[in-house]
Design an enzyme around this catalytic site. Structure first.
Site, mmCIF file in Angstrom:
data_model
loop_
_atom_site.group_PDB
_atom_site.id
_atom_site.type_symbol
_atom_site.label_atom_id
_atom_site.label_comp_id
_atom_site.label_asym_id
_atom_site.label_seq_id
_atom_site.Cartn_x
_atom_site.Cartn_y
_atom_site.Cartn_z
ATOM 1 C CG ASN A 13 41.433 60.204 34.083
ATOM 2 O OD1 ASN A 13 40.434 60.713 34.881
ATOM 3 N ND2 ASN A 13 42.237 61.716 33.991
ATOM 4 C CD1 TRP A 14 36.879 55.652 32.964
ATOM 5 C CD2 TRP A 14 34.836 55.278 33.853
ATOM 6 N NE1 TRP A 14 36.534 54.103 32.533
ATOM 7 C CE2 TRP A 14 35.230 54.095 33.372
ATOM 8 C CE3 TRP A 14 33.594 55.377 34.597
ATOM 9 C CZ2 TRP A 14 34.588 53.125 33.373
ATOM 10 C CZ3 TRP A 14 33.054 54.369 34.815
ATOM 11 C CH2 TRP A 14 33.274 53.093 33.962
ATOM 12 C CE LYS A 15 40.410 63.215 30.653
ATOM 13 N NZ LYS A 15 41.080 64.164 30.125
ATOM 14 C CG HIS A 98 44.743 64.560 35.439
ATOM 15 N ND1 HIS A 98 44.271 65.506 34.731
ATOM 16 C CD2 HIS A 98 44.815 63.396 34.609
ATOM 17 C CE1 HIS A 98 44.137 65.342 33.561
ATOM 18 N NE2 HIS A 98 44.448 63.935 33.600
ATOM 19 C CD GLU A 100 41.715 67.004 32.487
ATOM 20 O OE1 GLU A 100 40.784 66.301 33.338
ATOM 21 O OE2 GLU A 100 41.990 66.461 31.410
ATOM 22 C CD GLU A 170 47.915 61.996 31.856
ATOM 23 O OE1 GLU A 170 47.567 61.235 31.266
ATOM 24 O OE2 GLU A 170 47.641 62.876 32.624
ATOM 25 N N GLY A 176 43.596 65.386 25.915
ATOM 26 C CA GLY A 176 42.145 65.734 25.479
ATOM 27 C C GLY A 176 42.275 66.568 24.172
ATOM 28 C CB SER A 216 45.723 62.305 22.542
ATOM 29 O OG SER A 216 44.942 63.616 22.683
ATOM 30 N N GLY A 237 42.510 58.801 28.585
ATOM 31 C CA GLY A 237 41.291 59.630 29.036
ATOM 32 C C GLY A 237 40.060 59.339 27.961
ATOM 33 N N GLY A 238 39.811 60.011 27.228
ATOM 34 C CA GLY A 238 38.810 59.895 26.036
ATOM 35 C C GLY A 238 38.443 58.432 25.522
HETATM 36 C C1 PEP Z 1 43.847 61.944 30.807
HETATM 37 O O1 PEP Z 1 43.115 62.289 31.099
HETATM 38 O O2 PEP Z 1 44.995 61.686 31.822
HETATM 39 C C2 PEP Z 1 44.224 61.837 29.426
HETATM 40 C C3 PEP Z 1 45.413 61.165 29.060
HETATM 41 O O3 PEP Z 1 43.180 62.115 28.544
HETATM 42 P P1 PEP Z 1 43.273 61.756 26.875
HETATM 43 O O4 PEP Z 1 43.516 60.596 26.564
HETATM 44 O O5 PEP Z 1 41.760 62.157 26.679
HETATM 45 O O6 PEP Z 1 44.213 62.915 26.313
#
Ligand code: PEP
Length: 256
Positions: A13-15, A98, A100, A170, A176, A216, A237-238
Site C-alpha cells: 500500500n503505497w499510500k 483502510h 487512514e 490491520e 506506520g 509495520s 505500507g512503509g
Molecule cells: C498499511 O498502510 O496498510 C500498513 C500496514 O502500513 P505500515 O506497513 O507502514 O504499518
C-alpha cells in the site's frame, strides 16, 4: 488450518507516495526481485500512478491495485474515483476501508460496505481492511470491533463473490508506528476473522479465504507473522516502498 487451501498474497500500500516517474522506477526495481514469487504480489498505488504502474508491471507477476473507490459509477462527487473508472483502465484490485480512510476521511462501516459492493459489482477483487484502535484493544473489545466491521462489510456479498475478497487485519495502533502486533496477536485475530466468515458462509469458504496481517510488517518480522496458520499474507505500507525489503517479505510468504 490448511494453508494449501488458499493463496498467499503480499500487497503493498503505497499510500500518498510516489509521482508517476517514481512509480515506474519502483515497479522496475521490484520486478526482478519478486519474479520467482511463490505467492500473489500486488502493488496498490495512488490514482495518478495507476497507468504508469500498469505499463511498468505488464508481462510480470506484479498486479496493480488502487487504494480506494467510490460507491457510485459516476456523478457529482468531486475528487472521487469510481470502480468502473478503475476497471476501464484494467485495474482489478482495490483496497477498501483502510484505517487512514476511516480515521481521516470519514469512512464508516456503512460507506465501506457500499464501496465494497460497488467494487465487487464492477468485477474487482477487494482487500477489505478491518482493525481496532489501541483503546479498543485495551478495553478488551478487539473481537467485537473486528467481527462487526467484517460482518457489516460483507453484508450483501454473495458466497460466489468471496473468491474476490481478501480481508486484511490491520490493528490501527500498528500501522506506520513501527509497533507490530505479536505473531500470536496477529494469528489470533486473523483466526477470529476466519471464524466470522465461517459463521456467515460455511467452513469451505472460510478455509479458502486469504486473510492478511498488516501493521509495520517488515523484512525482519515477516517470516514469524506469515508462519501463523491463519495469516495468509500481508498488507505492507512503509516497507513496500523499499524494493529489497518488500522482496524479502514476498520470500517469507508461505504458500501451501
Ligand atoms: C498499511 O498502510 O496498510 C500498513 C500496514 O502500513 P505500515 O506497513 O507502514 O504499518
Amino acid at each position: 488450518m490448511n494453508k494449501s487451501l488458499r493463496k498467499a498474497v503480499i500487497a503493498g500500500n503505497w499510500k500518498m507516495n510516489k509521482t508517476p516517474a517514481e512509480a515506474k522506477e519502483l515497479i522496475e526495481a521490484i520486478k526482478p526481485l519478486v519474479k520467482d514469487a511463490d505467492c500473489g504480489v500486488l502493488c496498490c498505488v495512488p490514482y495518478v500512478d495507476l497507468q504508469t504502474a500498469l505499463d511498468a508491471a505488464a508481462g510480470s507477476n506484479i498486479e496493480i491495485g488502487a487504494e480506494n473507490c467510490h460507491w457510485e459509477e459516476s456523478g457529482a462527487f468531486t475528487g472521487e474515483i469510481s470502480a468502473k473508472m478503475l476497471t476501464s483502465m484494467g485495474v482489478k484490485y482495490v483496497i477498501i476501508g483502510h484505517s487512514e480512510r476511516r480515521t481521516y476521511f470519514g469512512d464508516t462501516d456503512v460507506t465501506v460496505q457500499k464501496r465494497m459492493r460497488a467494487a465487487l459489482n464492477a468485477g474487482m477483487t477487494v482487500i477489505l481492511c478491518v482493525g481496532e484502535y489501541l483503546e479498543q484493544r485495551e478495553q478488551g473489545v478487539t473481537a467485537e470491533v473486528v467481527s462487526s466491521q467484517t460482518k457489516i462489510a460483507l453484508q450483501g456479498v454473495d458466497a460466489s463473490e468471496l473468491d474476490r475478497v481478501i480481508i486484511a487485519y490491520e490493528p490501527v495502533w500498528a500501522i506506520g508506528t513501527g509497533r507490530t502486533a505479536t505473531a500470536d496477536q496477529a494469528g489470533e485475530v486473523c483466526g477470529l476473522i476466519r471464524s466470522v466468515v465461517e459463521g456467515l458462509y460455511g467452513k469451505e469458504k472460510a478455509d479458502a479465504m486469504t486473510i492478511q496481517y498488516g501493521g509495520s510488517m517488515n523484512a525482519k518480522n515477516a517470516a514469524e507473522l506469515l508462519a501463523q496458520p491463519d495469516v495468509d499474507g500481508g498488507l505492507i505500507g512503509g516497507a513496500s516502498l523499499k524494493p529489497a525489503d518488500f522482496a524479502e517479505i514476498v520470500k517469507a510468504a508461505v504458500n501451501g
